[in-house]
Design a protein around this motif. Structure first.
Motif, PDB file in Angstrom:
ATOM      1  N   THR A 454      28.037  40.585  53.835  1.00 32.21           N
ATOM      2  CA  THR A 454      29.136  41.054  52.978  1.00 32.21           C
ATOM      3  C   THR A 454      28.975  40.649  51.522  1.00 32.21           C
ATOM      4  OG1 THR A 454      30.479  39.082  53.447  1.00 32.21           O
ATOM      5  CG2 THR A 454      30.780  40.984  54.890  1.00 32.21           C
ATOM      6  N   SER A 455      27.835  40.070  51.160  1.00 30.78           N
ATOM      7  CA  SER A 455      27.683  39.525  49.812  1.00 30.78           C
ATOM      8  C   SER A 455      27.756  40.584  48.722  1.00 30.78           C
ATOM      9  CB  SER A 455      26.362  38.752  49.700  1.00 30.78           C
ATOM     10  OG  SER A 455      25.254  39.623  49.843  1.00 30.78           O
ATOM     11  N   ALA A 456      27.369  41.830  49.035  1.00 28.59           N
ATOM     12  CA  ALA A 456      27.360  42.889  48.019  1.00 28.59           C
ATOM     13  C   ALA A 456      28.614  43.745  48.054  1.00 28.59           C
ATOM     14  CB  ALA A 456      26.130  43.774  48.211  1.00 28.59           C
ATOM     15  N   LEU A 457      29.606  43.369  48.885  1.00 27.86           N
ATOM     16  CA  LEU A 457      30.778  44.217  49.076  1.00 27.86           C
ATOM     17  C   LEU A 457      31.978  43.690  48.300  1.00 27.86           C
ATOM     18  CD1 LEU A 457      30.532  44.802  52.926  1.00 27.86           C
ATOM     19  CD2 LEU A 457      29.526  46.157  51.080  1.00 27.86           C
ATOM     20  N   ASP A 458      32.787  44.620  47.776  1.00 32.25           N
ATOM     21  CA  ASP A 458      34.020  44.237  47.119  1.00 32.25           C
ATOM     22  C   ASP A 458      35.030  43.760  48.156  1.00 32.25           C
ATOM     23  OD1 ASP A 458      35.908  46.609  47.887  1.00 32.25           O
ATOM     24  OD2 ASP A 458      34.018  47.513  47.250  1.00 32.25           O
ATOM     25  N   ALA A 459      36.133  43.173  47.681  1.00 27.79           N
ATOM     26  CA  ALA A 459      37.086  42.532  48.578  1.00 27.79           C
ATOM     27  C   ALA A 459      37.682  43.497  49.585  1.00 27.79           C
ATOM     28  CB  ALA A 459      38.195  41.868  47.757  1.00 27.79           C
ATOM     29  N   VAL A 460      38.047  44.704  49.149  1.00 26.68           N
ATOM     30  CA  VAL A 460      38.679  45.669  50.048  1.00 26.68           C
ATOM     31  C   VAL A 460      37.692  46.150  51.107  1.00 26.68           C
ATOM     32  CG1 VAL A 460      39.717  47.957  50.200  1.00 26.68           C
ATOM     33  CG2 VAL A 460      40.389  46.411  48.355  1.00 26.68           C
ATOM     34  N   VAL A 461      36.484  46.519  50.683  1.00 26.89           N
ATOM     35  CA  VAL A 461      35.479  46.998  51.637  1.00 26.89           C
ATOM     36  C   VAL A 461      35.009  45.853  52.531  1.00 26.89           C
ATOM     37  CG1 VAL A 461      33.215  48.073  51.881  1.00 26.89           C
ATOM     38  CG2 VAL A 461      34.758  48.828  50.081  1.00 26.89           C
ATOM     39  N   ARG A 462      34.880  44.655  51.952  1.00 25.75           N
ATOM     40  CA  ARG A 462      34.502  43.490  52.762  1.00 25.75           C
ATOM     41  C   ARG A 462      35.503  43.262  53.881  1.00 25.75           C
ATOM     42  NH1 ARG A 462      35.075  37.815  49.985  1.00 25.75           N
ATOM     43  NH2 ARG A 462      37.239  38.393  50.346  1.00 25.75           N
ATOM     44  N   ALA A 463      36.793  43.347  53.550  1.00 24.10           N
ATOM     45  CA  ALA A 463      37.824  43.163  54.577  1.00 24.10           C
ATOM     46  C   ALA A 463      37.688  44.218  55.664  1.00 24.10           C
ATOM     47  CB  ALA A 463      39.207  43.218  53.934  1.00 24.10           C
ATOM     48  N   ALA A 464      37.375  45.460  55.265  1.00 25.91           N
ATOM     49  CA  ALA A 464      37.199  46.530  56.247  1.00 25.91           C
ATOM     50  C   ALA A 464      35.990  46.271  57.141  1.00 25.91           C
ATOM     51  CB  ALA A 464      37.052  47.873  55.535  1.00 25.91           C
ATOM     52  N   ILE A 465      34.894  45.782  56.550  1.00 24.55           N
ATOM     53  CA  ILE A 465      33.689  45.491  57.339  1.00 24.55           C
ATOM     54  C   ILE A 465      33.937  44.324  58.289  1.00 24.55           C
ATOM     55  CG2 ILE A 465      31.321  44.632  57.200  1.00 24.55           C
ATOM     56  CD1 ILE A 465      31.590  47.565  56.522  1.00 24.55           C
ATOM     57  N   LEU A 466      34.649  43.299  57.820  1.00 18.57           N
ATOM     58  CA  LEU A 466      34.960  42.165  58.690  1.00 18.57           C
ATOM     59  C   LEU A 466      35.860  42.601  59.838  1.00 18.57           C
ATOM     60  CD1 LEU A 466      35.526  39.316  56.070  1.00 18.57           C
ATOM     61  CD2 LEU A 466      33.498  39.753  57.450  1.00 18.57           C
ATOM     62  N   ASP A 467      36.819  43.476  59.539  1.00 21.66           N
ATOM     63  CA  ASP A 467      37.660  44.032  60.605  1.00 21.66           C
ATOM     64  C   ASP A 467      36.820  44.833  61.592  1.00 21.66           C
ATOM     65  OD1 ASP A 467      39.923  42.922  59.517  1.00 21.66           O
ATOM     66  OD2 ASP A 467      40.574  44.749  58.491  1.00 21.66           O
ATOM     67  N   LEU A 468      35.864  45.590  61.054  1.00 24.25           N
ATOM     68  CA  LEU A 468      34.973  46.384  61.902  1.00 24.25           C
ATOM     69  C   LEU A 468      34.143  45.486  62.817  1.00 24.25           C
ATOM     70  CD1 LEU A 468      33.503  48.992  62.732  1.00 24.25           C
ATOM     71  CD2 LEU A 468      32.019  48.672  60.741  1.00 24.25           C
ATOM     72  N   LEU A 469      33.587  44.413  62.257  1.00 24.59           N
ATOM     73  CA  LEU A 469      32.796  43.474  63.059  1.00 24.59           C
ATOM     74  C   LEU A 469      33.641  42.898  64.196  1.00 24.59           C
ATOM     75  CD1 LEU A 469      30.859  41.560  60.236  1.00 24.59           C
ATOM     76  CD2 LEU A 469      29.874  43.130  61.914  1.00 24.59           C
ATOM     77  N   VAL A 493      36.038  35.589  59.882  1.00 28.80           N
ATOM     78  CA  VAL A 493      35.347  36.237  61.001  1.00 28.80           C
ATOM     79  C   VAL A 493      34.807  35.269  62.043  1.00 28.80           C
ATOM     80  CG1 VAL A 493      33.002  36.284  60.040  1.00 28.80           C
ATOM     81  CG2 VAL A 493      33.799  38.191  61.451  1.00 28.80           C
ATOM     82  N   CYS A 494      34.721  33.985  61.743  1.00 29.96           N
ATOM     83  CA  CYS A 494      34.004  33.047  62.618  1.00 29.96           C
ATOM     84  C   CYS A 494      34.927  32.229  63.513  1.00 29.96           C
ATOM     85  CB  CYS A 494      33.145  32.099  61.785  1.00 29.96           C
ATOM     86  SG  CYS A 494      31.828  32.960  60.893  1.00 29.96           S
ATOM     87  N   ASP A 495      34.433  31.937  64.711  1.00 29.98           N
ATOM     88  CA  ASP A 495      35.125  31.050  65.642  1.00 29.98           C
ATOM     89  C   ASP A 495      34.714  29.600  65.405  1.00 29.98           C
ATOM     90  OD1 ASP A 495      36.388  33.173  67.377  1.00 29.98           O
ATOM     91  OD2 ASP A 495      34.278  33.701  67.612  1.00 29.98           O
ATOM     92  N   GLU A 496      33.423  29.392  65.125  1.00 27.07           N
ATOM     93  CA  GLU A 496      32.912  28.051  64.845  1.00 27.07           C
ATOM     94  C   GLU A 496      32.107  28.078  63.552  1.00 27.07           C
ATOM     95  OE1 GLU A 496      30.617  26.680  68.144  1.00 27.07           O
ATOM     96  OE2 GLU A 496      32.318  26.597  69.510  1.00 27.07           O
ATOM     97  N   LEU A 497      32.006  26.927  62.899  1.00 24.49           N
ATOM     98  CA  LEU A 497      31.214  26.796  61.683  1.00 24.49           C
ATOM     99  C   LEU A 497      30.180  25.694  61.843  1.00 24.49           C
ATOM    100  CD1 LEU A 497      33.723  27.037  58.673  1.00 24.49           C
ATOM    101  CD2 LEU A 497      32.244  28.804  59.610  1.00 24.49           C
ATOM    102  N   MET A 498      28.974  25.960  61.362  1.00 24.76           N
ATOM    103  CA  MET A 498      27.923  24.950  61.315  1.00 24.76           C
ATOM    104  C   MET A 498      27.495  24.804  59.865  1.00 24.76           C
ATOM    105  SD  MET A 498      24.368  24.734  63.488  1.00 24.76           S
ATOM    106  CE  MET A 498      23.413  25.919  62.535  1.00 24.76           C
TER     107      MET A 498
END
Length: 607
Positions: A454-469, A493-498
């Motif tokens: 999502t690094s190249a995506l704007d906030a609105v499109v990023r939110a849509a892609i994260l929802d899609l994932l 988007v994540c359940d766990e973080l490392m």
């Protein structure tokens, strides 16, 4: 006083392969005063970069300025000759593009490329230019500033390469700097230092700047005014503080809402129990580059003793600064970089270390979406052919079946079906990254390695892609390894973080627990470095967040057992710099690499 830049009723069009002209920029007018920083904000395809390039009198292939005017420092950029424009570019007007990887010549050293503008315009002797470049390297917090210029582009990390691109732009002391997503490739801690340098350099030098970005929190720290764009038209213009406090346009309100960080809700215990067996296990991975010595250690170690497990239908986020080993970990799992030691297990079966030794089904089940779409999409192939290739290779789809599936994939990533006939060079950065994701989805994998997806995506499109994932995960049970320096995306988007630092795991916990109460000092540093939507945030954290610069495994060892020792605010002299630091499992499944006791870490996290 005349403005530095005056744009009046600018119209820009692109001609498609059928000979039709499509308007990209529609009657845009604005002014930028000398010494002012103005941000162009909007989603992918809104015309931000097209407008920014037009300020230099430049358009991409197939794109034309059809009407309006662009005046820079009293001169028309559209009417002047190509030679006159060339004399200004790189000297009076500098441009920092979004993709550093596509901007550098891999066959030339970095220093030669950074000072090239000074030599082309005969501004100063080579020795003086080199000294100025080294000074900029130091300002931009690049490691080993005296020697990094002797390296080649492929020998530095993506974040370091982006800072070198900024150095190339600033070295000629231009009157106008156009910054097109300059911090997209930077991790959050490096981003703070770079933003601080940008701000200081712009104010001290009186440089005028156009800041193109989809990151409202970053723009808030830099811009005096914000121009909100959508579909090639201006939606709203105002002072940054006014836009944040009293947005008028509904679209601006959507941008602000999308920029607010979200933390994914924890999965229920029932769901966790159902998915007890991991789809992926990584055990004691040691990996790096160069020849391996007698003990099996690479000349340049990048990962050391890294382990993880991902269950079906869950997402593990991997975060850390540039050079911490995030992308190397993805390449090891995908078999693109064979590990020196350790194992990668998929559904309980050991995978061959090298991708060339894996079966077609092994390759299908583990897909990777790379960070820089520019370097992985064939510019000579249409989007339809790019997406059709994995459909043929993995599923044997041809003809009409393939065409329908390509259309479905494009719809999945919120792109029009007509995009199948276009080529990568005709797409914006965000659109290319969505094609990148669609190509991975075409294989119908069990695991997707998302490397800065999502690094190249704007906030609105990023939110849509994260929802899609998330939606795909619920429907298909696909697992994700989500690598990013964008903590707002990771937490959503994540359940766990490392947390990785210098190739080692520093902390591994549930996303919600780690975000709310980070235990390791480095985890706290990363989360404290997330830009906030308030104008004075950058000044408020100056001097309190960062200590030193990123290190690497090659600098840890005898006398420096903890790689984070020099930057740690709670280090124990005589212990942390001498004693080995084990990865300890604490209560509630927390894993932390620190010599401090659990009680000390919990007390610190509660502050």
């Amino acid at each position: 006083m005349a403005p530095c830049v005056a744009v009046d009723r600018l119209r820009v069009s692109v001609r498609d392969k059928h000979g039709r002209d499509n308007i990209l920029v529609k009657n845009v007018s604005f002014e930028v005063q000398f010494g002012e920083v103005v941000a162009l904000i909007g989603e992918s395809g809104s015309g931000k970069t097209t407008i920014a390039l037009s300020l230099m009198g430049y358009t991409r292939s197939g794109v034309n300025i059809v009407d309006g005017s662009v005046i820079f420092n009293g001169r028309s950029m559209i009417d002047m000759s190509s030679r006159e424009r060339s004399s200004l570019r790189g000297r009076e007007i500098a441009y920092v593009p979004q993709s550093a990887a596509a901007s550098f010549n891999p066959a030339r050293t970095l220093l030669k490329q950074v000072i090239e503008g000074l030599q082309i315009h005969q501004i100063m002797p080579v020795a003086e230019a080199a000294a100025k470049a080294v000074s900029l390297f130091r300002e931009l917090a690049l490691p080993d500033p005296e020697q990094i210029g002797q390296r080649y582009p492929y020998q530095v990390s993506g974040g370091q390469l982006q800072r070198l691109l900024v150095a190339m732009a600033l070295v000629t002391d231009p009157k106008l700097v156009i910054l097109d997503e300059p911090t997209t490739a930077l991790d959050v801690t490096t981003q703070i230092e770079v933003l601080r340098v940008f701000k200081q350099a712009i104010h001290e030098r009186g440089t005028t700047a156009i800041y193109v970005s989809h990151d409202l929190a970053v723009v808030t720290q830099m811009a005096d005014r914000i121009i909100v764009l959508r579909d090639g038209m201006i939606q709203e213009v105002g002072a940054t503080s006014c836009i944040l406090a009293r947005p008028k346009s509904d679209y601006t309100k959507r941008l602000l809402a999308a920029a607010e960080p979200q933390v994914r809700a924890a999965k229920s215990e029932a769901v966790e129990e159902m998915s007890a067996a991991p789809v992926l296990e990584v055990r004691s991975i040691l990996a790096g580059y160069g020849a391996v010595d007698r003990e099996g250690i690479p000349a340049v170690p990048v990962l050391r003793d890294v382990g993880l497990a991902i269950k079906p239908g869950t997402t593990l986020g991997v975060i850390g600064e540039s050079g911490s080993g995030k992308s190397t970990l993805a390449r090891v799992i995908a078999g693109l970089l064979p590990a020196a030691r350790g194992e990668v297990m998929l559904n309980g079966a050991k995978l061959p270390r090298c991708a060339t030794d894996r079966t077609r089904d092994d390759l299908r089940r583990v897909q990777i979406v790379f960070q820089v779409a520019d370097t992985v999409l064939n510019p000579a192939r249409s989007i339809g052919r790019i997406l059709g290739r994995p459909l043929e290779f993995y599923h044997g789809l041809y003809g009409e079946k393939r065409r329908r599936r390509v259309a479905g994939l494009l719809d999945m990533v919120r792109l029009p079906v007509s995009m199948a006939d276009r080529y990568p060079g005709e797409l914006s950065g965000g659109q290319k990254q969505r094609v990148n994701l669609a190509r991975a989805l075409a294989a119908e994998p069990s695991l997707i390695l998302c490397d800065e997806v999502t690094s190249a995506l704007d906030a609105v499109v990023r939110a849509a892609i994260l929802d899609l994932l998330a939606e795909l995960q619920r429907e298909l049970g696909v697992a994700y390894l989500f690598i990013s320096h964008d903590l707002s995306a990771v937490t959503a988007v994540c359940d766990e973080l490392m947390i990785l630092y210098a190739g080692q795991v520093m902390e591994h916990r549930s996303c919600r627990a780690l975000y709310q109460h980070p235990m390791h000092p480095y985890s706290d540093l990363l989360i404290s470095s997330m830009p906030e939507l308030r104008k004075d945030w950058l000044e408020s954290i100056s001097g309190s967040v960062l200590r030193g610069t990123s290190t690497s495994l090659t600098r840890s060892g005898p006398g420096r057992a903890c790689s984070f020792f020099e930057r740690c605010s709670v280090h124990i002299p005589g212990r942390c710099d001498i004693e080995p630091t084990p990865l300890r499992r604490l209560s509630k499944n927390a894993v932390v690499r620190c010599l401090r006791s659990e009680q000390e870490l919990l007390k610190r996290a509660a502050r």
